[in-house]
Design a protein around this motif. Sequence first.
Motif, mmCIF file in Angstrom:
data_model
loop_
_atom_site.group_PDB
_atom_site.id
_atom_site.type_symbol
_atom_site.label_atom_id
_atom_site.label_comp_id
_atom_site.label_asym_id
_atom_site.label_seq_id
_atom_site.Cartn_x
_atom_site.Cartn_y
_atom_site.Cartn_z
ATOM 1 N N THR A 92 -21.600 -19.233 -65.238
ATOM 2 C CA THR A 92 -22.655 -20.211 -64.939
ATOM 3 C C THR A 92 -22.584 -20.634 -63.472
ATOM 4 O O THR A 92 -21.543 -20.568 -62.832
ATOM 5 N N LYS A 128 -26.065 -17.702 -66.755
ATOM 6 C CA LYS A 128 -26.903 -18.899 -66.846
ATOM 7 C C LYS A 128 -26.960 -19.637 -65.518
ATOM 8 O O LYS A 128 -25.959 -19.793 -64.841
ATOM 9 N N GLU A 130 -28.341 -23.279 -63.643
ATOM 10 C CA GLU A 130 -28.667 -24.679 -63.925
ATOM 11 C C GLU A 130 -29.197 -25.339 -62.659
ATOM 12 O O GLU A 130 -28.797 -24.988 -61.553
ATOM 13 N N ARG A 145 -40.378 -26.202 -64.644
ATOM 14 C CA ARG A 145 -41.051 -25.926 -65.924
ATOM 15 C C ARG A 145 -41.944 -24.698 -65.791
ATOM 16 O O ARG A 145 -41.967 -23.836 -66.671
ATOM 17 N N VAL A 150 -35.698 -24.255 -69.059
ATOM 18 C CA VAL A 150 -35.691 -25.092 -70.255
ATOM 19 C C VAL A 150 -35.041 -26.423 -69.889
ATOM 20 O O VAL A 150 -33.966 -26.441 -69.283
ATOM 21 N N GLU A 151 -35.701 -27.498 -70.252
ATOM 22 C CA GLU A 151 -35.114 -28.820 -70.038
ATOM 23 C C GLU A 151 -34.018 -29.015 -71.079
ATOM 24 O O GLU A 151 -34.281 -29.022 -72.276
ATOM 25 N N GLU A 152 -32.778 -29.144 -70.614
ATOM 26 C CA GLU A 152 -31.629 -29.193 -71.514
ATOM 27 C C GLU A 152 -31.044 -30.582 -71.693
ATOM 28 O O GLU A 152 -30.278 -30.806 -72.620
ATOM 29 N N GLY A 153 -31.359 -31.475 -70.804
ATOM 30 C CA GLY A 153 -30.780 -32.799 -70.931
ATOM 31 C C GLY A 153 -31.279 -33.732 -69.857
ATOM 32 O O GLY A 153 -31.990 -33.344 -68.928
ATOM 33 N N PHE A 171 -32.007 -28.662 -66.023
ATOM 34 C CA PHE A 171 -32.770 -27.492 -66.441
ATOM 35 C C PHE A 171 -31.844 -26.298 -66.467
ATOM 36 O O PHE A 171 -30.922 -26.192 -65.652
ATOM 37 N N GLY A 172 -32.084 -25.372 -67.391
ATOM 38 C CA GLY A 172 -31.289 -24.162 -67.470
ATOM 39 C C GLY A 172 -32.150 -22.949 -67.749
ATOM 40 O O GLY A 172 -33.238 -23.051 -68.323
ATOM 41 N N THR A 174 -31.278 -18.718 -68.877
ATOM 42 C CA THR A 174 -30.305 -17.655 -69.131
ATOM 43 C C THR A 174 -30.789 -16.358 -68.497
ATOM 44 O O THR A 174 -31.975 -16.208 -68.175
ATOM 45 N N GLU A 177 -33.621 -14.914 -70.548
ATOM 46 C CA GLU A 177 -34.903 -15.585 -70.311
ATOM 47 C C GLU A 177 -35.504 -15.138 -68.982
ATOM 48 O O GLU A 177 -36.708 -14.886 -68.886
#
Length: 186
Positions: A92, A128, A130, A145, A150-153, A171-172, A174, A177
Motif C-alpha cells: 500500500t 492499493k 490511498e 470520486r 472508493v470512499e473508505e472512511g 479514499f482508496g 485497488t 479497480e
Amino acid sequence: MTSMWVGERVRLRAIEPDEGEVFLAFEEDTDAARNGWRIAPPRSAERARQWAAELAAKESDLDEVKLVIATRDGDVPVGMINTHQVHRHHGTFAYGISIGTSHHRKGYAGDAIVVLLRYMFHERAFQKAEAWVYASNDPSLALHRRLGFVEEGRRRRGRFAAGRYEDEFLFGMTTEEFTERYGRAL
C-alpha cells in the motif's frame, strides 16, 4: 518511442535545480496551500532555489517519489505529486498532489494521478493506493470520486485549518479497480 510518464495532458518528471521560484509562486495562494496540506511561513527565493537544487540532486527512490507535473506540450510545471506512507510489506501507499491555482480545472491532476498509479500498480506491484482529502476541498473530493476511488472512511475533526477543525476523507483504489477502469501498462 512511448514514455509511461506521459499522460494525455501531463508529463511527470524530476524537478530541475532552477525551478524553485516556480513552486514558490504557487505557495502564495493561501487557499491552495491549505488544501494541499498546510500553510507554511514565507520562504525566500534563495531558500526555494536551494530546495529545488537539493531535490534535483537527490537520488530517486523507486517507491517514494516526488515528481513535477508538467504540461505535455511545453513542459510547463503546473504542480507536484508524491508518494508517502509506502508500505512495501502490505503493498500500500498514499499520495499527495498539488496543482498551482492558475492551472486548476484543466485536467492535469486527474491525468497525473492516473500516470502515477499506473507506475505504482503495474511496475512496482503495489496493490492499493490511498488518498486523504480534506472536507473543505470540494474539487478534490469530486476528482477522486470521478477517478473511481472508493470512499473508505472519514476521520472526524482530523485537521485544524482556517481557525476550525474539519473532517478528512480516506479514499482508496485497488490495482484491480484501476486496471478495470484504465487498462494495463503501456
